[in-house]
Design a protein around this motif. Structure first.
Motif, PDB file in Angstrom:
ATOM      1  N   LEU A  84      -5.020 -10.670  13.279  1.00 36.26           N
ATOM      2  CA  LEU A  84      -4.457 -10.874  11.776  1.00 36.26           C
ATOM      3  C   LEU A  84      -5.806 -11.928  11.107  1.00 36.26           C
ATOM      4  O   LEU A  84      -6.226 -11.516   9.639  1.00 36.26           O
ATOM      5  CB  LEU A  84      -3.647 -12.528  12.252  1.00 36.26           C
ATOM      6  N   TYR A  85      -6.677 -11.933  12.376  1.00 39.69           N
ATOM      7  CA  TYR A  85      -8.267 -12.884  11.741  1.00 39.69           C
ATOM      8  C   TYR A  85      -8.768 -11.261  11.047  1.00 39.69           C
ATOM      9  O   TYR A  85      -9.462 -11.573   9.865  1.00 39.69           O
ATOM     10  CB  TYR A  85      -8.904 -13.116  12.554  1.00 39.69           C
ATOM     11  N   ALA A  86      -8.596 -10.110  11.350  1.00 40.01           N
ATOM     12  CA  ALA A  86      -9.370  -8.931  10.950  1.00 40.01           C
ATOM     13  C   ALA A  86      -8.902  -8.522   9.590  1.00 40.01           C
ATOM     14  O   ALA A  86      -9.550  -8.444   9.048  1.00 40.01           O
ATOM     15  CB  ALA A  86      -9.522  -7.946  11.747  1.00 40.01           C
ATOM     16  N   MET A  87      -7.735  -8.456   9.520  1.00 35.93           N
ATOM     17  CA  MET A  87      -7.120  -8.263   8.080  1.00 35.93           C
ATOM     18  C   MET A  87      -7.357  -9.271   7.030  1.00 35.93           C
ATOM     19  O   MET A  87      -7.750  -9.319   6.253  1.00 35.93           O
ATOM     20  CB  MET A  87      -5.207  -8.855   8.219  1.00 35.93           C
ATOM     21  N   ILE A  88      -6.682 -10.873   7.305  1.00 35.23           N
ATOM     22  CA  ILE A  88      -7.821 -12.074   6.575  1.00 35.23           C
ATOM     23  C   ILE A  88      -8.927 -11.448   6.376  1.00 35.23           C
ATOM     24  O   ILE A  88      -9.223 -11.700   4.953  1.00 35.23           O
ATOM     25  CB  ILE A  88      -7.078 -13.319   7.659  1.00 35.23           C
ATOM     26  N   GLY A  89      -9.651 -10.758   7.489  1.00 38.85           N
ATOM     27  CA  GLY A  89     -11.288 -10.672   6.851  1.00 38.85           C
ATOM     28  C   GLY A  89     -11.367  -9.786   5.822  1.00 38.85           C
ATOM     29  O   GLY A  89     -12.131  -9.092   5.548  1.00 38.85           O
ATOM     30  N   ARG A  90     -10.478  -8.778   5.868  1.00 38.80           N
ATOM     31  CA  ARG A  90     -10.660  -7.445   4.999  1.00 38.80           C
ATOM     32  C   ARG A  90     -10.168  -7.652   3.489  1.00 38.80           C
ATOM     33  O   ARG A  90     -10.785  -7.328   2.340  1.00 38.80           O
ATOM     34  CB  ARG A  90      -9.690  -6.150   5.614  1.00 38.80           C
ATOM     35  N   GLN A  91      -9.929  -8.859   3.374  1.00 34.00           N
ATOM     36  CA  GLN A  91      -9.673  -9.425   2.113  1.00 34.00           C
ATOM     37  C   GLN A  91     -10.562  -9.493   0.962  1.00 34.00           C
ATOM     38  O   GLN A  91     -10.724  -9.461  -0.379  1.00 34.00           O
ATOM     39  CB  GLN A  91      -8.899 -10.682   2.189  1.00 34.00           C
ATOM     40  N   SER A  92     -11.578  -9.532   1.680  1.00 29.01           N
ATOM     41  CA  SER A  92     -13.057  -9.825   0.603  1.00 29.01           C
ATOM     42  C   SER A  92     -12.687  -8.051  -0.211  1.00 29.01           C
ATOM     43  O   SER A  92     -13.402  -7.841  -1.197  1.00 29.01           O
ATOM     44  CB  SER A  92     -14.344  -9.798   1.385  1.00 29.01           C
ATOM     45  N   ALA A  93     -12.283  -7.216   0.138  1.00 32.68           N
ATOM     46  CA  ALA A  93     -13.093  -6.360  -0.374  1.00 32.68           C
ATOM     47  C   ALA A  93     -11.308  -5.589  -0.654  1.00 32.68           C
ATOM     48  O   ALA A  93     -11.410  -4.066  -1.335  1.00 32.68           O
ATOM     49  CB  ALA A  93     -12.943  -5.181   0.939  1.00 32.68           C
ATOM     50  N   GLU A  94     -10.483  -5.944  -0.436  1.00 31.33           N
ATOM     51  CA  GLU A  94      -9.389  -5.341  -0.620  1.00 31.33           C
ATOM     52  C   GLU A  94      -8.063  -6.511  -0.845  1.00 31.33           C
ATOM     53  O   GLU A  94      -7.611  -7.276  -0.662  1.00 31.33           O
ATOM     54  CB  GLU A  94      -8.420  -5.054   0.951  1.00 31.33           C
ATOM     55  N   ASN A  95      -6.832  -5.560  -1.441  1.00 30.61           N
ATOM     56  CA  ASN A  95      -5.519  -6.475  -2.029  1.00 30.61           C
ATOM     57  C   ASN A  95      -4.560  -6.364  -0.971  1.00 30.61           C
ATOM     58  O   ASN A  95      -4.156  -5.135  -0.609  1.00 30.61           O
ATOM     59  CB  ASN A  95      -4.885  -6.237  -3.183  1.00 30.61           C
ATOM     60  N   ILE A  96      -4.533  -7.667  -0.098  1.00 29.96           N
ATOM     61  CA  ILE A  96      -3.963  -7.757   1.118  1.00 29.96           C
ATOM     62  C   ILE A  96      -2.744  -8.962   0.840  1.00 29.96           C
ATOM     63  O   ILE A  96      -3.001 -10.388   0.122  1.00 29.96           O
ATOM     64  CB  ILE A  96      -4.235  -8.144   2.397  1.00 29.96           C
ATOM     65  N   TYR A  97      -1.347  -8.916   0.450  1.00 27.28           N
ATOM     66  CA  TYR A  97      -0.782  -9.995   0.657  1.00 27.28           C
ATOM     67  C   TYR A  97      -0.024 -10.435   2.343  1.00 27.28           C
ATOM     68  O   TYR A  97       0.595 -10.324   3.167  1.00 27.28           O
ATOM     69  CB  TYR A  97       1.162  -9.272   0.211  1.00 27.28           C
ATOM     70  N   LEU A  98      -0.059 -11.811   2.159  1.00 28.90           N
ATOM     71  CA  LEU A  98      -0.008 -12.647   3.209  1.00 28.90           C
ATOM     72  C   LEU A  98       1.445 -13.527   2.993  1.00 28.90           C
ATOM     73  O   LEU A  98       1.086 -14.454   1.858  1.00 28.90           O
ATOM     74  CB  LEU A  98      -1.370 -13.479   3.664  1.00 28.90           C
ATOM     75  N   ILE A  99       2.465 -13.722   3.370  1.00 30.35           N
ATOM     76  CA  ILE A  99       3.493 -14.289   2.716  1.00 30.35           C
ATOM     77  C   ILE A  99       3.817 -14.619   3.956  1.00 30.35           C
ATOM     78  O   ILE A  99       4.347 -14.175   5.640  1.00 30.35           O
ATOM     79  CB  ILE A  99       4.703 -12.509   2.003  1.00 30.35           C
TER      80      ILE A  99
END
Length: 409
Positions: free
Chosen positions: A281-296
């Motif tokens: 999850l930390y890695a996914m959150i870190g990708r948000q600077s380059a991608e659109n990721i929805y956290l719900i």
């Protein structure tokens, strides 16, 4: 999935043709198609896969709908004029890859590309597909009313939001929002006789079909969805109950949690839901600077406000499915769901997988795992001011009610 834009379109392009848009929609490119008309216009006819964000709501909704400013955005309307204005607004907001559909819906129709009507169409299509493929059982309002009058053993579960339930419900029904069904059903039925019939209802049919399918898939056999929901009840000449007060969710037992989590594991395997541990999850959150990721976060409002993982938006499970076109405005990007453990997150994620979303995750252990890893939860409901609001307040001339009254005399 790496998020990229169509190679045939540059960030400077101001318009996109209907033919090019149709090709883009058939690909795996990451994009958002936003219809900037008003709700009535959108409901009467719109391009499949488009999400409604009226031009007047762009500053309010875009920050949570399209997080990454570099995402390919196409805006459309009827003839292109409002779309051009909306595209300018988005560019001023910092979005760098925005195009208006050349000629709008009118040109789209001229070129004989498909349209659809209504609101929240993806979930409705999904519900109808479940109905046809799995023969989800239904009961008519007239038959249900007769069974109530006969004194049959029934429990009526209203899977709408608590607010909808309180306005008007089927007499005797209790509020169990759709996202809570798999987690709560074991503890609900444990208090009932074995021959009690379970009725699932909503306002129309989509949420009742989906909810009934959840229970059907969990192994319940004496369960029916109310055909056409509260609307069908009224059309049958029957009265709804106002101010329903059966809102309290049942206390969770170890048995109920175990049954829900076993069901979640089955869903994850059968429907292709991926789990994220906390490092993931930390890695996914870190990708948000380059991608659109929805956290719900799909839990109840009370649970969310008491403590949630920072960055996660509250959207209770049943509504996240019903309004999936509002949750996932950007196509072909990751969506991560969480709850307190995994049952509710996986239930929601599995439905997104069945609706065709490819990269869908559930946080394994949810908020409990987050806290166990030594991370802090955030409390309250995040408040985000509309884009440009602070500047607008400084520039606006303010007048008090007293001054306005004086000026009018």
């Amino acid at each position: 999935m790496t998020q990229h834009n169509a190679s045939t379109t540059t960030a400077d392009a101001r318009t996109i043709s209907a033919t090019h848009l149709n090709a883009l929609m058939s690909s795996d490119y990451v994009y958002a198609l936003i219809d900037v008309r008003e709700a009535g216009e959108y409901n009467s006819s719109h391009i499949p896969g488009s999400s409604l964000i009226s031009r007047r709501d762009l500053e309010i909704q875009m920050a949570r709908s399209v997080h990454h400013k570099g995402i390919r955005i196409i805006v459309c309307d009827d003839d292109g004029r409002r779309a051009d204005l909306a595209a300018g607004t988005l560019r001023r907001m910092g979005y760098t890859n925005v195009s208006a559909l050349d000629g709008g819906m009118n040109q789209w129709v001229v070129e004989k590309f498909p349209t659809e009507w209504g609101v929240n169409v993806p979930s409705k299509d999904y519900g109808e597909k479940m109905q046809v493929q799995h023969h989800v059982p239904e009961i008519t309002a007239t038959d249900l009313n007769q069974r109530i009058e006969n004194g049959d053993k029934l429990v009526i579960l209203d899977t709408r939001t608590p607010e909808e339930y309180q306005r008007a419900c089927i007499p005797g029904g209790r509020s169990i929002p759709g996202g809570e069904l798999s987690l709560r059903i074991t503890d609900i039925t444990s208090q009932l006789d074995d021959d009690t019939t379970v009725i699932v209802n909503c306002a129309g049919r989509t949420r009742s079909i989906i909810g009934t399918r959840v229970l059907q898939r969990m192994g319940l056999t004496n369960v029916f969805g109310l055909e056409n929901g509260t609307a069908g009840w009224v059309l049958a000449g029957l009265e709804l109950e106002a101010n329903g007060d059966r809102l309290e969710l049942p206390e969770l037992s170890l048995e109920g949690i175990a049954a829900a989590e076993q069901y979640a594991d089955t869903l994850a395997t059968e429907d292709g839901v991926k789990f994220l541990d906390i490092p993931g999850l930390y890695a996914m959150i870190g990708r948000q600077s380059a991608e659109n990721i929805y956290l719900i976060d799909v839990r109840t409002e009370a649970e969310y406000t008491a403590g949630h993982i920072p960055g996660f938006r509250w959207f209770p499970g049943g509504q996240a499915v019903q309004r999936s076109d509002e949750v996932g405005v950007v196509h072909n990007c990751p969506i991560v769901f969480t709850c307190d453990s995994k049952a509710r997150a996986v239930q929601t994620a599995s439905m997104y997988r069945q609706m065709g979303h490819k990269e869908v995750y559930a946080v394994d252990g949810g908020t409990s795992a987050w806290e166990s890893a030594g991370a802090e939860l955030e409390s309250g409901m995040p408040a985000t001011a509309p884009d440009g609001f602070a500047e607008a307040v400084l520039q606006a001339k303010h007048i008090s009610a007293h001054e306005l009254e004086s000026d009018s005399q």
